[in-house]
Enzyme design. Structure first.
Site, short mmCIF file in Angstrom:
data_model
loop_
_atom_site.label_atom_id
_atom_site.label_comp_id
_atom_site.label_asym_id
_atom_site.label_seq_id
_atom_site.Cartn_x
_atom_site.Cartn_y
_atom_site.Cartn_z
N CYS A 1 47.92 42.06 47.52
CA CYS A 1 47.69 40.67 46.43
C CYS A 1 48.35 41.13 45.22
O CYS A 1 49.12 40.39 44.52
CB CYS A 1 46.49 40.28 46.31
SG CYS A 1 45.47 41.28 45.33
N GLN B 1 45.46 33.25 47.14
CA GLN B 1 46.21 34.34 47.73
C GLN B 1 46.40 34.22 48.87
O GLN B 1 47.09 34.91 49.71
CB GLN B 1 45.37 35.63 46.87
CG GLN B 1 46.17 36.81 47.44
CD GLN B 1 47.53 36.96 46.71
OE1 GLN B 1 47.49 37.02 45.48
NE2 GLN B 1 48.70 37.23 47.40
N1 NVA Z 1 40.45 42.00 43.49
C1 NVA Z 1 41.38 41.71 42.22
C2 NVA Z 1 42.40 40.84 42.64
C3 NVA Z 1 43.47 40.78 41.57
C4 NVA Z 1 44.40 39.63 41.98
C5 NVA Z 1 40.71 41.44 40.91
O1 NVA Z 1 39.85 40.51 41.17
O2 NVA Z 1 40.85 42.04 39.91
N1 CP Z 2 47.52 38.35 42.93
C1 CP Z 2 47.30 37.94 41.74
O1 CP Z 2 46.42 36.93 41.54
O2 CP Z 2 48.09 38.32 40.49
P1 CP Z 2 47.65 37.87 39.16
O3 CP Z 2 46.53 38.60 38.72
O4 CP Z 2 48.85 38.73 38.23
O5 CP Z 2 47.63 36.84 39.00
#
Ligand code: NVA
Ligand code: CP
Length: 303
Positions: free
Chosen positions: A257, A132
């Site tokens: 993200c 990301q």
């Molecule tokens: N911090 C979030 C990012 C998702 C792309 C997670 O780990 O769920």
């Molecule tokens: N930002 C990101 O990693 O999205 P996903 O969880 O959809 O892959």
């Protein structure tokens, strides 16, 4: 042979080289140029958590390169039934050319990489989400030029994205202000390693002042679903709003993200603000990861 488990696995020069290449690959893709350097090569994709962007960007990227991708979930593989990570790494890396993994414990991906004979990419662990950051850095460069010497602000949870921003501050040489509620700080050892590149604070307003890039993320990450209600309470003063962006530099950008929760970590309308570049950021996952895969595959195959 190289892996990409955190941003620290590449040098600053290599990271910048990957980002320049991502910008080139994006232009080629937008011109509908066919570029298939990895015909017949296979990416293995292990997902122990949900994903939209990561899965589609890796799979589409490998297809565009002339190769193929295999989606592997613990529900259908022996990994989910307790086959040791070491054995899975040894077997899969005899069959595919490169592997990406999204999992919980960062130590699991380190163990997998140790026993893999092909490059391993971290597609998110509880501690880091380096892919990301490639997309985010590419997006900043495309909109504003070099991020070196700029001020970046992280608001919210000291989570995997926050910790990847901390690595990025060191590697891309910017200053990171982190505003988190007490008790949600990032890892203390990592913080110590970042030295002057990172300042930890509690006030979002203070952290946002004169910033060139403001970033946030969900308050409850994947795996923290049962903490959701308590986190909503603890983070309620950490919502990123248009008014908070007004405290930053005139040319500030906003990134997330995704997926985003409108009305929680961001105001209902923030993603519609012209300072938000979240759709470019999401698209750049594709181009940045293609550049990363090209870099790792070429290194592994001495090209
Ligand atoms: N911090 C979030 C990012 C998702 C792309 C997670 O780990 O769920
Ligand atoms: N930002 C990101 O990693 O999205 P996903 O969880 O959809 O892959």
């Amino acid at each position: 042979m190289r892996h990409f488990l955190t941003l620290m696995d590449l040098t600053s020069e290599e990271l910048n080289q990957v980002l320049q290449r991502a910008i080139e690959l994006k232009a080629m893709q937008h011109r509908h140029e066919v570029y298939e350097p990895f015909k017949n090569q296979v990416l293995g994709m292990i997902f122990e958590k949900s994903s939209t962007r990561t899965r589609v960007s890796f799979e589409a990227g490998m297809t565009q390169f002339g190769g193929a991708a295999i989606f592997l979930s613990p529900r259908d593989t022996q990994l989910g039934r307790g086959e040791p990570i070491e054995d899975s790494a040894r077997v899969l890396s005899r069959m595919v050319d490169i592997i990406m993994i999204r999992t919980f414990d960062h130590a699991d991906i380190e163990l997998f990489a140790k026993h893999s004979t092909v490059p391993v990419i971290n597609a998110l662990t509880d501690d880091y989400h380096p892919c990301q950051l490639l997309a985010d850095m590419q997006t900043f460069i495309e909109h504003r030029g070099s991020i070196k010497g700029k001020t970046v602000t992280w608001i919210g949870d000291g989570n995997n994205m926050c910790q990847s921003y901390m690595n990025a501050a060191v590697q891309f040489d910017f200053h990171l202000n982190i505003a988190v509620p007490p008790g949600f700080e990032p890892d203390a050892d990592l913080l110590a390693k970042c030295g002057d590149h990172v300042s930890l604070m509690t006030s979002p307003e203070e952290a946002a002042t004169q910033s060139h890039l403001i970033v946030t993320d969900v308050w409850a990450s994947m795996g923290q679903e049962e903490e959701q209600a308590e986190r909503l309470r603890q983070f309620k003063h950490y919502q990123v709003t248009e008014a908070l962006l007004d405290k930053a530099a005139d040319d500030v950008l906003f990134m997330h993200c995704l997926p985003a929760h409108r009305g929680e970590e961001i105001s209902m309308t923030l993603m519609d603000d012209p300072r938000a570049v979240v759709w470019d950021e999401a698209e750049n996952r594709l181009h940045a990861q293609k550049a990363l895969m090209e870099f790792l595959l070429n290194k592994a195959q001495n090209k």
